[in-house]
Design a protein around this motif. Structure first.
Motif, PDB file in Angstrom:
ATOM      1  N   LEU A 568      49.288  41.452  33.719  1.00 14.71           N
ATOM      2  CA  LEU A 568      48.772  42.179  32.552  1.00 14.71           C
ATOM      3  C   LEU A 568      49.436  41.735  31.251  1.00 14.71           C
ATOM      4  CD1 LEU A 568      48.487  45.881  33.819  1.00 14.71           C
ATOM      5  CD2 LEU A 568      46.739  44.105  33.803  1.00 14.71           C
ATOM      6  N   LEU A 569      50.740  41.596  31.275  1.00 21.46           N
ATOM      7  CA  LEU A 569      51.477  41.398  30.029  1.00 21.46           C
ATOM      8  C   LEU A 569      51.798  39.941  29.724  1.00 21.46           C
ATOM      9  CD1 LEU A 569      53.926  44.444  30.177  1.00 21.46           C
ATOM     10  CD2 LEU A 569      51.578  44.316  29.310  1.00 21.46           C
ATOM     11  N   GLU A 570      51.559  39.051  30.687  1.00 20.36           N
ATOM     12  CA  GLU A 570      51.820  37.639  30.438  1.00 20.36           C
ATOM     13  C   GLU A 570      50.546  36.799  30.603  1.00 20.36           C
ATOM     14  OE1 GLU A 570      55.154  36.284  32.769  1.00 20.36           O
ATOM     15  OE2 GLU A 570      56.281  38.123  32.381  1.00 20.36           O
ATOM     16  N   THR A 571      49.913  36.866  31.764  1.00 21.70           N
ATOM     17  CA  THR A 571      48.752  35.999  32.029  1.00 21.70           C
ATOM     18  C   THR A 571      47.589  36.304  31.098  1.00 21.70           C
ATOM     19  OG1 THR A 571      49.382  35.835  34.352  1.00 21.70           O
ATOM     20  CG2 THR A 571      47.135  35.218  33.786  1.00 21.70           C
ATOM     21  N   LEU A 572      47.183  37.561  31.002  1.00 20.66           N
ATOM     22  CA  LEU A 572      46.029  37.901  30.171  1.00 20.66           C
ATOM     23  C   LEU A 572      46.250  37.558  28.697  1.00 20.66           C
ATOM     24  CD1 LEU A 572      44.548  41.220  31.638  1.00 20.66           C
ATOM     25  CD2 LEU A 572      43.441  38.985  31.484  1.00 20.66           C
ATOM     26  N   PRO A 573      47.374  37.919  28.089  1.00 18.73           N
ATOM     27  CA  PRO A 573      47.573  37.547  26.679  1.00 18.73           C
ATOM     28  C   PRO A 573      47.571  36.035  26.452  1.00 18.73           C
ATOM     29  CG  PRO A 573      49.064  39.320  27.276  1.00 18.73           C
ATOM     30  CD  PRO A 573      48.425  38.860  28.548  1.00 18.73           C
TER      31      PRO A 573
END
Length: 630
Positions: A568-573
């Motif tokens: 959520l906080l690394e891959t998606l951004p």
């Protein structure tokens, strides 16, 4: 079940049929074949990997030509009425496979007449050598998928996206409109997918490619049910017993062992009971997570199997088991599926495949029978005295953030006059304002047009809005979401899953029934449940269906938290398509349990996992990690 792939190209264009075979070998480990030829100045390739279910001999080998050479066929599926189809075809059959039946039916009757008679689940490619046309066909409810993409001078197709990528060497980027649609509906309706230029053939459609002109023609070959059942409810119960029983009996046709995917609910239990009535004591399999989780169905399913006197096998799954196989599941699914059940089904199917090659499932009853909360909302709306009252009720209740997420969606949709817009809101994974915060776009990615396409199809049948909604769902979210993940996971293990409740004759009968026979305020699946009482106790019949969900909410805040948080906080951004601040806010609310966000968090997690595997160079077009390769 099997794997199909192929292409029509300029003869100078290189193709790698071995790459196509390798990409689909998990779907058909029993034999494989490739046919190539030049026709009308074009290079035509048809490939096939076979899972032998009917006629295990070489007589069922594919690609298969009709006796007269007119048609060349690569076929994935089962035609349950193929023995009846043979009765008025000329004799001289080489074996008893349904593929041969279809090939000879095409030769004798043509495509249109054959499709009008065919009852089954299938996706096939049929080359008409005389007319110089390639036809792709998907069954009426899309139980079997087929993908296709335009090439600079041709077309390519396959049962799975990985085979398209391997065959063509093309790796398309994400389609951002389709991404918006996914965030709206939780899936992307056919013919679109999340890949630019890769299409999924819609349920009940056929695609024609002209080898000479290069023109594509997409056509729907299914018609809505127009007739209305005029009998009594008691007569309907009796008729339903007969029709569903006949469907189960047809779908027991197999030359390999058969079992049942048994949940704790009524649908799979009824299928197992009818199979027993037909003389087949099938072993039953279920999956769970331990008695400490409300989602666990093992004891419910065990009770059902015991009541029916059937063998029972339970599979227990822990968070570490899911983590160990997560990448395999993502690779297998190919598309992000917002159902936690897929992660559990992987382990269940793997255990079943040790004993059986075919499984009967209870999938497909909620849409025609009215099993979802959103259908109750439509019934309620019809009872309210005016749209203004509907709007007042919706606005008064929708602000209660602790209400179940499905209820919140239903209440938001209540005041909306337009059926297409109301249905869209009832499905909505994220609202328009949430999509705006996530991606900078509030639009629905053309989801309204996807819904409208099937709404237009059902107009003129005199149905209530709720019946129309059920019919639309059966042709959109059912084939392009629920059934899609069942096909992908079961075929990763080369296990065929059949769905008797979606037999053509069964659904035609159910959709002909008056709405009051199917659902009423506070009541769902009325005649379905009344018939089930002939075999099952009231406690089993009225037991709430769970459908193999995992306790994702609890596990994502505990054992699965590091993996989920990283996605959520690394891959998606990193994709550049999502606002990290918005995702962080949703994640904090989920951790604090301020409102029900399990579904939204899981959707973002599975979407981010898809980006990681298919849009970052990992797993693209690869069969690595599939069960058959393990």
């Amino acid at each position: 079940m099997c794997g199909i792939f192929g292409a029509v190209t300029n003869p100078a264009v290189p193709l790698d049929p071995q790459a196509g075979l390798a990409a689909l070998r998990h779907r058909g480990p029993d034999s494989e074949g490739v046919a190539t030829e030049e026709l009308r100045g074009r290079q035509v390739l048809l490939g096939h990997t076979r899972l032998a279910i009917l006629d295990l001999s070489p007589a069922g080998h594919q690609p298969m030509a009709s006796r007269d050479g007119h048609w060349l066929l690569s076929y994935n599926g089962e035609a349950y009425n193929h023995l009846a189809l043979r009765q008025d075809l000329a004799g001289g059959f080489r074996g008893h496979s349904d593929t041969e039946t279809l090939a000879e039916s095409l030769a004798a009757r043509g495509l249109e007449a054959s499709l009008s008679r065919l009852d089954g689940m299938f996706a096939f490619a049929a080359l008409d050598r005389k007319e110089g046309k390639l036809h792709l066909v998907r069954d009426a409810f899309g139980i079997k998928p087929v993908y296709y993409m335009r090439l600079p001078q041709g077309i390519a197709f396959a049962s799975e996206v990985r085979a398209l990528l391997a065959l063509t060497g093309i790796s398309p980027p994400v389609d951002e409109d389709a991404l918006q649609c996914f965030l709206t509906l939780r899936f992307v309706p056919s013919p679109r997918t999340l890949w630019q230029g890769i299409h999924r053939l819609p349920a009940g459609h056929r695609l024609e490619y002209d080898l000479v002109s290069g023109e594509l023609a997409l056509a729907r070959y299914v018609e809505p049910v127009a007739e209305r059942y005029a009998g009594s409810r008691e007569d309907a119960i009796e008729r339903y017993h007969d029709i569903l029983g006949e469907a189960v009996e047809r779908q027991l046709l197999s030359d390999v062992p058969v079992g049942v995917l048994l949940s704790g609910g009524i649908d799979s239990a009824l299928v197992a009971a009818l199979a027993k009535e037909k003389g087949h004591r099938l072993p039953c399999y279920t999956v769970g997570f331990g008695a400490g989780h409300k989602e666990c169905e093992i004891e419910d399913a065990r009770e059902t199997a015991g009541a029916l006197g059937l063998p029972f096998v339970a599979v227990n799954v822990a968070p570490e088991d899911l983590m160990a196989t997560l990448d395999q599941v993502i690779d297998s699914l190919e598309e992000p599926i917002v159902s936690t059940s897929a992660l559990a089904i992987w382990h269940l199917i793997g255990r079943m495949r040790q004993d059986v090659t075919v499984a009967l499932s209870g999938q497909g009853s909620d849409e025609p029978w009215g099993g979802y909360t959103r259908y109750q909302n439509e019934v309620l709306r019809r009872l309210l005295p005016s749209p203004a009252v509907a709007g007042w009720v919706g606005r008064a209740m929708a602000g209660y953030g602790k209400l179940p997420e499905a209820v919140q969606r239903a209440l938001r949709s209540l005041p909306i006059e337009s059926p297409a817009e109301r249905f869209r809101e009832a499905y909505a994974l994220f609202t328009g304002s949430q999509r705006q915060a996530l991606t900078g776009r509030a639009d629905d990615g053309q989801a309204l047009g996807d819904i409208g396409y099937w709404l237009d199809w059902s107009r003129g049948t005199g149905r209530e809005p709720v019946e129309t909604m059920m019919s639309v769902d059966a042709r959109t979210c059912l084939p392009d979401d629920w059934l899609l993940y069942t096909d992908k996971i079961s075929m990763a293990y080369a296990l065929e899953v059949r769905v008797p409740i979606l037999d053509l004759e069964v659904v035609r009968f159910v959709e002909s029934l008056p709405r009051a026979f199917r659902l009423a305020p506070g009541r769902r699946k009325i005649v379905h449940k009344m018939m089930a009482r002939r075999f099952l106790s009231p406690a089993i019949v009225n037991r709430k269906k769970k459908g193999f969900p995992i306790p994702f909410g609890a596990w994502s805040r505990d054992a699965l938290r590091p993996r989920v948080e990283g996605i959520l906080l690394e891959t998606l951004p990193r994709t550049g398509l999502f606002n990290r601040v918005t995702i962080e806010m949703l994640w904090r609310r989920h951790l604090a349990q301020e409102q029900p966000l399990d579904r939204q968090i899981y959707a973002l997690f599975i979407l981010g996992s898809w980006f990681e595997r298919f849009q970052a160079g990992k797993g693209r077009g690869s069969t690595a990690g599939l069960a058959s390769a393990a």
